[in-house]
Design an enzyme around this catalytic site. Structure first.
Site, PDB file in Angstrom:
ATOM      1  N   GLU A  33     -17.344  63.726 -12.466  1.00  0.00           N
ATOM      2  CA  GLU A  33     -16.839  63.153 -11.206  1.00  0.00           C
ATOM      3  C   GLU A  33     -17.361  63.931 -10.014  1.00  0.00           C
ATOM      4  O   GLU A  33     -17.353  65.164 -10.016  1.00  0.00           O
ATOM      5  CB  GLU A  33     -15.309  63.197 -11.237  1.00  0.00           C
ATOM      6  CG  GLU A  33     -14.661  62.002 -10.607  1.00  0.00           C
ATOM      7  CD  GLU A  33     -14.960  60.712 -11.376  1.00  0.00           C
ATOM      8  OE1 GLU A  33     -15.880  59.979 -10.926  1.00  0.00           O
ATOM      9  OE2 GLU A  33     -14.303  60.450 -12.375  1.00  0.00           O
ATOM     10  N   THR A  35     -20.324  64.177  -9.140  1.00  0.00           N
ATOM     11  CA  THR A  35     -21.596  64.825  -9.490  1.00  0.00           C
ATOM     12  C   THR A  35     -22.772  63.924  -9.121  1.00  0.00           C
ATOM     13  O   THR A  35     -23.909  64.381  -9.103  1.00  0.00           O
ATOM     14  CB  THR A  35     -21.667  65.108 -11.006  1.00  0.00           C
ATOM     15  OG1 THR A  35     -21.263  63.922 -11.693  1.00  0.00           O
ATOM     16  CG2 THR A  35     -20.753  66.250 -11.406  1.00  0.00           C
ATOM     17  N   ASP A  36     -22.494  62.638  -8.840  1.00  0.00           N
ATOM     18  CA  ASP A  36     -23.628  61.699  -8.705  1.00  0.00           C
ATOM     19  C   ASP A  36     -24.360  61.812  -7.374  1.00  0.00           C
ATOM     20  O   ASP A  36     -25.443  61.255  -7.234  1.00  0.00           O
ATOM     21  CB  ASP A  36     -23.210  60.251  -9.006  1.00  0.00           C
ATOM     22  CG  ASP A  36     -22.305  59.629  -7.971  1.00  0.00           C
ATOM     23  OD1 ASP A  36     -21.695  60.369  -7.171  1.00  0.00           O
ATOM     24  OD2 ASP A  36     -22.198  58.390  -7.961  1.00  0.00           O
ATOM     25  N   SER A 129     -13.954  47.739  -7.853  1.00  0.00           N
ATOM     26  CA  SER A 129     -14.013  46.311  -7.570  1.00  0.00           C
ATOM     27  C   SER A 129     -15.103  46.020  -6.533  1.00  0.00           C
ATOM     28  O   SER A 129     -15.775  44.986  -6.609  1.00  0.00           O
ATOM     29  CB  SER A 129     -12.656  45.772  -7.111  1.00  0.00           C
ATOM     30  OG  SER A 129     -12.154  46.557  -6.065  1.00  0.00           O
ATOM     31  N   ASP A 175     -21.360  53.986  -9.712  1.00  0.00           N
ATOM     32  CA  ASP A 175     -20.575  52.763  -9.931  1.00  0.00           C
ATOM     33  C   ASP A 175     -21.483  51.556 -10.149  1.00  0.00           C
ATOM     34  O   ASP A 175     -21.318  50.792 -11.102  1.00  0.00           O
ATOM     35  CB  ASP A 175     -19.661  52.492  -8.726  1.00  0.00           C
ATOM     36  CG  ASP A 175     -18.730  53.644  -8.453  1.00  0.00           C
ATOM     37  OD1 ASP A 175     -18.630  54.531  -9.316  1.00  0.00           O
ATOM     38  OD2 ASP A 175     -18.124  53.658  -7.375  1.00  0.00           O
TER      39      ASP A 175
END
Ligand code: GLA
Length: 388
Positions: A33, A35-36, A129, A175
């Site tokens: 989390e 980390t992207d 979403s 995501d």
């Protein structure tokens, strides 16, 4: 679902002529989390819940949008010409952002469309979403206008570009990538430094993935998100005065400890520490999974939460309560917040026979402490976007 959205489409837009139906999933991140955007690894998977669409091309440049999740907003109209973000446009800024992004990249969108959406991802839950709507819109545009050179990785990149440039959230690639590249029963071990990835089968014999939704309204989340990102970028610049790295994800724990004095602020040291250690935890977690050591995978999930709580400070009382109550339940293999944080949901791996007691204990304990109820979902790992 297909019949339901077609029926509603006819009701809202007059008839069903030329309508096609589509689906794109939501996602949950198992570990890795924040980390992207630090050139680190993530380990998300697409879900079988997501966003459904019924759409058709129009003969003019008009855009008409309708969401069954926001029926109070009614039909929202706009045009494919001169697209720009507008506060009143609400959720339609997501599909519009993707249309804008395609045009920015040089694709011609020759006409408008009527688009009806219905999602079964709980809104604001942190199950992406918005990224689901972005990838779905990209998939529809590719299908409508024959953009054959656009790969699913491109759909993810275009979705992220639209979120960054059109909707002002400086998110990473996780995501959109997880959604665009989803594969049934697999999580995606993605190196965000170069987008290399591998699928890892998730065989949780005798256990399931349970999502606990805090139902906390996110509010300030987006600005805090951008703030964390800036803190990491500043810490990286400070480290770069000593070592030649492009991202925090390049550092081992030992290298970080050796050089952390270059970071001139205690808070930034904690933020960078999370990014470095979380990346290493993610690598270890995937190794543990491959070795069938699910207990170790769970311990690494728990350690991830502690780091997000104490060093990255993105949890808050709602997520901490859900996770800390989950840890007490016999049969919980691991539990942590997932997604951006500041609200949203947690992900837990729970033995089949413990799921009922998990919901029966965590639910009331949460409500007692927080004052409102959490929702629980047992989820399955599904595919990326599709025509349905
Ligand atoms: C949000 C962002 C992602 C990622 C996570 C945190 O979901 O959209 O890019 O940064 O937060 O891991």
């Amino acid at each position: 679902m297909k019949e339901m959205i077609l029926k509603k489409f006819a009701e809202v837009f007059g008839d069903m002529e030329g309508v096609q139906t589509y689906f794109a999933p939501g996602r949950v991140n198992l570990i890795g989390e924040h980390t992207d955007y630090n050139a680190g690894h993530v380990f998300p998977c697409a879900l079988t819940i997501g966003t459904y669409a019924a759409a058709r091309k129009r003969n003019d440049k008009k855009l008409r949008f309708y969401s069954m999740n926001f029926e109070n907003l009614g039909v929202m109209e706009s045009s494919i010409e001169n697209i720009k973000p507008e506060k009143e446009a609400d959720w339609t800024n997501y599909p519009k952002g993707v249309m804008w992004a395609f045009m920015e990249k040089g694709y011609e969108i020759p006409c408008g469309m009527d688009l009806l959406l219905n999602g079964n991802i709980p809104n604001g839950s942190g199950l992406s979403s918005s990224a689901s709507v972005e990838v779905l819109t990209g998939h529809i545009l590719r299908d409508f206008f024959g953009f054959k050179d656009v790969t699913n990785v491109d759909l993810a990149l275009i979705g992220q570009f639209s979120e960054n440039q059109f909707n002002g959230v400086n998110c990473g690639i996780m995501d959109q990538f997880a959604i665009a590249m989803g594969k049934k029963d697999n999580a995606i071990f993605l190196d965000t430094a170069d987008l290399s990835f591998e699928y890892a089968p998730i065989k949780l014999e005798g256990a399931k993935i349970v999502i606990s939704c805090s139902n906390k309204k996110r509010g300030l989340g987006d600005s805090k998100y951008n703030e964390r990102r800036t803190e990491c970028e500043t810490a990286l610049a400070e480290l770069q005065t000593e070592i030649d790295i492009k991202g925090l994800g390049e550092l081992s724990e030992a290298q970080f400890e050796e050089h952390k004095a270059a970071i001139k602020d205690e808070v930034r040291v904690k933020r960078a520490k999370h990014a470095v250690y979380e990346n290493q935890r993610t690598i270890k977690a995937v190794e543990a999974l491959k070795a069938n050591d699910i207990a170790l995978f769970g311990q690494l999930m728990n350690a991830s939460h502690v780091s997000l709580r104490d060093d990255y400070e993105v949890t808050g009382i709602e997520l901490d309560t859900l996770v800390e109550e989950a840890w007490k339940v016999e049969g919980v293999i691991g539990s942590r917040m997932t997604g951006a944080g500041f609200g949203g949901c947690t992900v837990s791996i729970v033995k089949d026979k413990a799921i009922d007691s998990f919901i029966a204990t965590v639910g009331p304990a949460y409500e007692k402490k927080i004052g409102y109820a959490a929702d629980f979902y047992v989820v399955e790992i599904g595919e990326g976007p599709s025509n349905i």
